[in-house]
Motif scaffolding. Structure first.
Motif, short mmCIF file in Angstrom:
data_model
loop_
_atom_site.label_atom_id
_atom_site.label_comp_id
_atom_site.label_asym_id
_atom_site.label_seq_id
_atom_site.Cartn_x
_atom_site.Cartn_y
_atom_site.Cartn_z
N LEU A 623 6.25 -13.46 -9.50
CA LEU A 623 6.99 -12.96 -8.33
C LEU A 623 8.38 -12.43 -8.70
N PRO A 624 8.46 -11.36 -9.48
CA PRO A 624 9.78 -10.82 -9.84
C PRO A 624 10.54 -10.34 -8.61
N ASP A 625 11.84 -10.19 -8.78
CA ASP A 625 12.68 -9.75 -7.66
C ASP A 625 12.45 -8.27 -7.36
N VAL A 626 12.32 -7.48 -8.39
CA VAL A 626 12.01 -6.06 -8.25
C VAL A 626 10.82 -5.77 -9.15
N LEU A 627 9.80 -5.11 -8.61
CA LEU A 627 8.64 -4.73 -9.41
C LEU A 627 8.42 -3.22 -9.27
N GLY A 628 8.63 -2.50 -10.38
CA GLY A 628 8.26 -1.10 -10.40
C GLY A 628 6.76 -0.97 -10.56
N VAL A 629 6.12 -0.20 -9.69
CA VAL A 629 4.66 -0.09 -9.72
C VAL A 629 4.27 1.33 -10.11
N VAL A 630 3.17 1.45 -10.83
CA VAL A 630 2.68 2.73 -11.36
C VAL A 630 1.21 2.87 -11.00
N GLU A 631 0.79 4.09 -10.75
CA GLU A 631 -0.59 4.43 -10.38
C GLU A 631 -0.99 3.81 -9.04
N VAL A 632 -0.17 4.05 -8.05
CA VAL A 632 -0.44 3.62 -6.67
C VAL A 632 -0.57 4.87 -5.83
N ASN A 634 -0.52 5.45 -2.37
CA ASN A 634 0.35 5.73 -1.23
C ASN A 634 1.01 4.45 -0.73
N ILE A 635 1.91 4.64 0.20
CA ILE A 635 2.67 3.51 0.73
C ILE A 635 1.78 2.54 1.49
N ALA A 636 0.67 3.06 2.05
CA ALA A 636 -0.21 2.20 2.85
C ALA A 636 -0.85 1.11 1.99
N VAL A 651 6.08 -15.13 0.11
CA VAL A 651 7.21 -14.34 -0.37
C VAL A 651 7.08 -12.95 0.22
N THR A 652 8.17 -12.44 0.78
CA THR A 652 8.13 -11.14 1.45
C THR A 652 8.67 -10.05 0.53
N TYR A 653 7.82 -9.06 0.29
CA TYR A 653 8.22 -7.87 -0.45
C TYR A 653 8.27 -6.68 0.50
N THR A 654 9.25 -5.82 0.27
CA THR A 654 9.30 -4.53 0.95
C THR A 654 8.74 -3.47 0.01
N ALA A 655 7.85 -2.64 0.52
CA ALA A 655 7.21 -1.61 -0.30
C ALA A 655 7.97 -0.30 -0.18
N TYR A 656 8.17 0.37 -1.33
CA TYR A 656 8.80 1.69 -1.36
C TYR A 656 7.93 2.62 -2.23
N LEU A 657 7.66 3.82 -1.73
CA LEU A 657 6.88 4.80 -2.50
C LEU A 657 7.14 6.18 -1.93
N GLU A 658 7.29 7.16 -2.80
CA GLU A 658 7.42 8.56 -2.39
C GLU A 658 6.28 9.35 -3.02
N TYR A 670 7.97 0.83 -5.66
CA TYR A 670 8.60 -0.49 -5.88
C TYR A 670 8.10 -1.49 -4.86
N LEU A 671 8.07 -2.74 -5.28
CA LEU A 671 8.03 -3.89 -4.39
C LEU A 671 9.33 -4.66 -4.61
N VAL A 672 10.08 -4.94 -3.53
CA VAL A 672 11.41 -5.54 -3.65
C VAL A 672 11.48 -6.77 -2.74
N ARG A 673 11.94 -7.87 -3.30
CA ARG A 673 12.10 -9.09 -2.53
C ARG A 673 13.40 -9.02 -1.73
N GLY A 674 13.26 -8.93 -0.42
CA GLY A 674 14.44 -8.84 0.44
C GLY A 674 15.24 -10.10 0.49
N ASP A 675 14.64 -11.24 0.13
CA ASP A 675 15.38 -12.50 0.15
C ASP A 675 16.32 -12.64 -1.04
#
Length: 928
Positions: A623-632, A634-636, A651-658, A670-675
């Motif tokens: 459960l890292p604080d920031v996880l860069g994700v590859v080969e995803v 879409n945001i859904a 643990v709550t992650y916020t998803a980010y993708l463009e 990215y998946l980012v832990r808001g806490d």
């Protein structure tokens, strides 16, 4: 559809017509060198022959000539001639200034000038000249002969000033194939005054004598009985001949009894025999041959002929194993039956056993093996330690020298000490291509021998095949993994692309172990990559690969799968990770190219993938604080994963993708832990940047998966990351046939180089703007931590690009300054990998490609593609770097059947541990 030209149709028709052997009048000799400098005869000539059994009137017939590819014919007419059976007819043509011998009195004359080497001659039943036709055919054409490079089918050979094309058997041979029917031999013109030569048929039989092959025998003599046969019963008066033997490789008096005499076939009979005695012996030697020649044949045709007798050696020599193995890749005694004595059984399998010479019987050569496999079809009746004698055939079974067809197996004594095992270690087999252990190979000189491995490591866990779900493991006896090292890929030569580049040797010391081949390890036992072991066994060669079949195998240090990274520490420790999720796609087929491997998943498959990824993020990456994700895609789907992690781990992650430009729809995010992380800002970089693609000279998007920058705050301090996924490594090393041309190679290298420079400029902008802010560049770089000798994309982004090690040059200073630091360099060598690629090297170093499903030497190469680059400010926070192990070191069968994190991707993810408080970092052993 293939369409034949008129010329080709004519040639084909002629081939069909002229193949008949019933033609009566034939062209029996053609000579075009008359009058040339150095020629024998002063004139060209064409000779005819009546091969039939009745007279033939040739009045009004013509002989005609054209050049080798010509369609214009020149004719000589024949008048007032009736040719009798077996009679020749000589037609003199043009002369020149050379030649020393006039022709015999010609029966007709003409003025045709013929080529001395290449041309075409036809015999027509009329005076019509078939101009415009290269290969005339039809009822009017009695015969056509091409010679040299003539464009009609199957010409006879090229002629000269000495040689003519002469129809075999005095003119009687006529299959329609000029190359088979004619000999090229010194010209020998014949005319109507020459003695007739009747052909078989019409009451004259043809005679033949059959070749013979027999074993020589061991004592006294063996009768070789030649059968002389007629095509029909002997005529009145019978058939008579003389015969005599003649040496070939067999010598009269040593190998056979010379003989000569007379023979006959009585009237109305069809066969007789001639017996020649062959001298037996017990000395092994190669097969030998001699001839039986028949001459002066009367009453049948031809008037002379010959047969060959092959004396097959049936003696069995006694050989040591090193003589059977020889110094090459195959046995010098292949195909022979041999005795071998006094060898010790070292290993037993279900259908054979290995044996090896006792230490005292070994030769002094390191190039010859002292061991060999004996195939017995069923369980052998021997025990380890037995000293045995046996007789068997030497064969090469898919590259493995073995003995089969065993007889006279005798156990001389049981319980003997085994020969001393060869120790495989860091030096043997060799890791140096220039000094391989067996000369030009690394394992052939150990084939069949007993070996001992004290500190082995599994380079790759069990691959899976249909018939063997837990197949051979790849191992190293040196204690180090099969790692990629700098430089061009062997066997590419550095000078081809860059004379200053290093050369990656392909790890010649890596070999396979088939742990269950002899039943030592139970079938279907998984052995994970990175596990350490000790073993003894014998060296085999199986379907293109050298293997050890163990007689003992002990895992001394198992590598557990999964093997998670260290859990996060309380306090001011920031954990940043990166993970290639292997085409994490939704169920919709709405991309230019298929997103998923083998097609988009259905709902059940997607749900399983989400569950497995959640397990990996939570239990392997901790459960890292920031996880860069590859080969995803879409945001859904990324949000689906965030929701699943929340359910599984609270643990709550916020998803980010463009969205980017990839035709398969895969992006970075990215998946980012808001806490734990706040003030998050996401910026996509250079989505619209263009480059000129050399394939079409047009502008195209440079970045298929544009980089994504994250800016945020942790523990009150700002930091930034950039997650990247540049172009893959496909088609960058060398052309590989139609799927990868040199133009593709050049283009792909250039695109990677251009992408690397673009990302480097963004990195430098960040450093210039905020030099004290920690910055990490993370993701799947599709590149190593050193140069591949071509384009070091990672080096461009680090600011450590070396023009002398690459084929594309910056021709100036590095873009990034001060340079970044690659955290992978903090790991021990055996941990420096995030991707496994099985490299196909082909037929090298003694490896061959015996079948369509095997490609020769194939080696798993552990390599770093996933990196974390840190600027100086981030490195000041550095505590630790690890890869979470759940994918690469698992056996294929386990990964394929898994419903957990094991095998969810073809990459291992990474985590960097950073501490904002240096004292806090030092307490965990951090080294900036």
């Amino acid at each position: 559809m293939f369409r034949m030209t008129k010329t080709l149709i004519a040639c084909v028709l002629f081939a069909a017509t002229a193949s008949s052997a019933s033609a009566q009048i034939v062209i029996s000799q053609v000579y075009g060198g008359g009058g040339n400098s150095g020629s024998t005869y002063t004139h060209d000539f064409i000779e005819l022959f009546n091969a039939g059994s009745s007279p033939q009137d040739l009045t009004g017939w013509t002989v005609q000539y054209a050049s080798s590819s010509g369609t214009s014919w020149t004719a000589t007419a024949l008048t007032a001639v009736v040719l009798q059976p077996g009679q020749y007819y000589l037609i003199q043509e043009n002369n020149g200034s050379g030649g020393t011998t006039p022709l015999p009195t010609p029966d007709a004359t003409g003025t045709i000038s013929m080529s001395g080497s290449n041309g075409k001659v036809l015999l027509a039943k009329s005076t019509t000249e078939p101009d415009g036709t290269a290969c005339p055919s039809g009822a009017d054409i009695a015969d056509l002969v091409g010679y040299g490079s003539a464009n009609c089918p199957t010409p006879a050979g090229a002629l000269s000033g000495v040689n003519a094309a002469i129809r075999k058997m005095g003119g009687c041979t006529n299959t329609g194939n000029n190359s088979a029917d004619f000999d090229v031999a010194p010209a020998a013109p014949r005319n109507t005054a020459t003695a007739t030569a009747q052909c078989a048929g019409g009451g004259i039989p043809s005679i033949s004598v059959a070749d013979i092959s027999l074993d020589e025998g061991n004592t006294a003599t063996t009768p070789f009985e030649f059968t002389v046969s007629l095509s029909e019963a002997a005529p009145v008066g019978g058939v008579s001949f003389s015969y005599a033997t003649a040496d070939g490789t067999a010598i009269a008096g040593t190998d056979y009894d010379a003989d000569s005499g007379s023979g006959s076939i009585a009237e109305s009979e069809t066969t007789t025999t001639i017996t020649i005695n062959v001298i037996g012996n017990t000395t092994p030697q190669s097969d030998r041959s001699f001839s039986l020649n028949l001459t002066g044949i009367t009453g049948a045709l031809p008037t002379s002929l010959s047969a060959t007798a092959t004396i097959e050696d049936d003696d069995i020599g006694t050989y040591a194993i090193h003589d059977i193995q020889g110094a090459g890749n195959s046995s010098p005694l292949e195909g022979q039956r041999v005795n071998t004595q006094g060898n010790i059984v070292t290993a037993i399998g279900p259908a054979g056993f290995f044996m090896q010479a006792a230490d005292a019987d070994a030769d002094a050569s390191v190039m010859t093996s002292e061991g060999i496999y004996v195939y017995t079809f069923s369980a052998p009746a021997v025990a380890v330690g037995d000293k045995v004698d046996l007789t068997a055939n030497v064969v090469e079974y898919f590259g493995l020298t073995e003995l089969n067809g065993v007889s006279n197996l005798v156990i001389v004594s049981p319980g003997n000490s085994l020969p001393t095992a060869v120790v495989f270690d860091a030096n043997t087999p060799s890791q140096d291509l220039l000094t391989l252990s067996c000369g030009t190979t690394n394992f052939e000189c150990f084939e069949g021998m007993l070996v001992q491995i004290d500190n082995g490591i599994v380079a790759r866990a069990n691959p899976s095949f249909n018939s063997d779900p837990y197949a051979q493991i790849f191992v190293s006896a040196s204690g180090t993994r099969s790692l990629r090292t700098p430089g061009l890929l062997y066997p590419l030569v550095p000078g081809v692309d860059n004379p200053n580049a290093d050369l990656f040797n392909g790890n010649p010391h890596i070999f396979e172990i088939d742990t269950d081949a002899l039943g030592t390890v139970p079938a279907n036992t998984a052995i994970t990559g990175g596990s350490r072991f000790s073993a003894t066994g014998v060296v085999a060669y199986n379907f293109g690969d050298y293997e050890v079949w163990p007689t003992s195998f002990t895992v001394t240090e198992a590598n557990p799968i999964p093997r998670p990274v260290k859990a996060g520490q309380l306090g001011a420790e920031l954990r940043i990770g990166s993970f290639n999720m292997l085409r994490f796609c939704d169920t919709l087929a709405n991309t230019t190219f298929t997103c998923g491997n083998g097609g988009e998943p259905d709902a059940g498959e997607l749900a399983l993938k989400v569950s497995r990824l959640s397990d990996y993020v939570g239990n392997v990456l901790e459960l890292p604080d920031v996880l860069g994700v590859v080969e995803v895609e879409n945001i859904a789907v990324l949000q689906m994963l965030a929701d699943q992690i929340s359910t599984d781990f609270s643990v709550t992650y916020t998803a980010y993708l463009e969205e980017g430009n990839d035709g398969g729809g895969i992006d970075v995010g990215y998946l980012v832990r808001g806490d734990r992380v706040s003030n998050v800002a996401i910026t996509q970089l250079d989505k619209d940047e263009m480059w000129t693609d050399p394939r079409d000279g047009q502008p195209h998007n440079l970045h298929d998966r544009p980089a994504l920058k994250l800016e945020a705050t942790f523990d009150g301090q700002a930091f930034a990351t950039i997650v990247i996924h540049p172009k893959s490594r496909s088609c960058v090393d060398a052309p590989s046939g139609s799927n990868c041309t040199q133009a593709d190679v050049d283009r792909n290298r250039l695109k990677r180089f251009t992408q690397g420079k673009s990302i480097a400029m963004r990195v430098q902008e960040e450093q210039n703007a905020q030099p004290g802010r920690p910055l990490l560049v993370i993701g799947d770089f599709n590149d190593y931590q050193f140069s591949d000798g071509l384009v070091h994309l990672t080096g461009l982004i680090e600011g450590r690009y070396d023009d002398t090690k690459n084929v594309l040059h910056l021709d100036g200073p590095n873009i990034v300054d001060p340079p970044l630091w690659d955290a992978v360099n903090s790991l021990p060598a055996n941990e420096q990998y995030s991707f496994l690629y099985t490299e196909q090297f082909g037929e090298i170093l003694g490896y061959t490609s015996p079948s369509s499903f095997d490609k020769g030497r194939d080696v798993p190469i552990m390599q770093v593609l996933d990196h974390a680059l840190l600027n100086d400010a981030a490195r000041a926070w550095f505590v630790d770097f690890e890869y979470g192990r759940a994918d690469l070191d698992a056996a294929d069968a386990d990964a394929n059947a898994s419903t957990t994190a094991v095998g969810v991707s073809d990459h291992d993810g990474l985590v960097v541990r950073l501490a904002t408080d240096r004292i806090f970092a030092d307490s965990f052993g951090g080294d900036p």
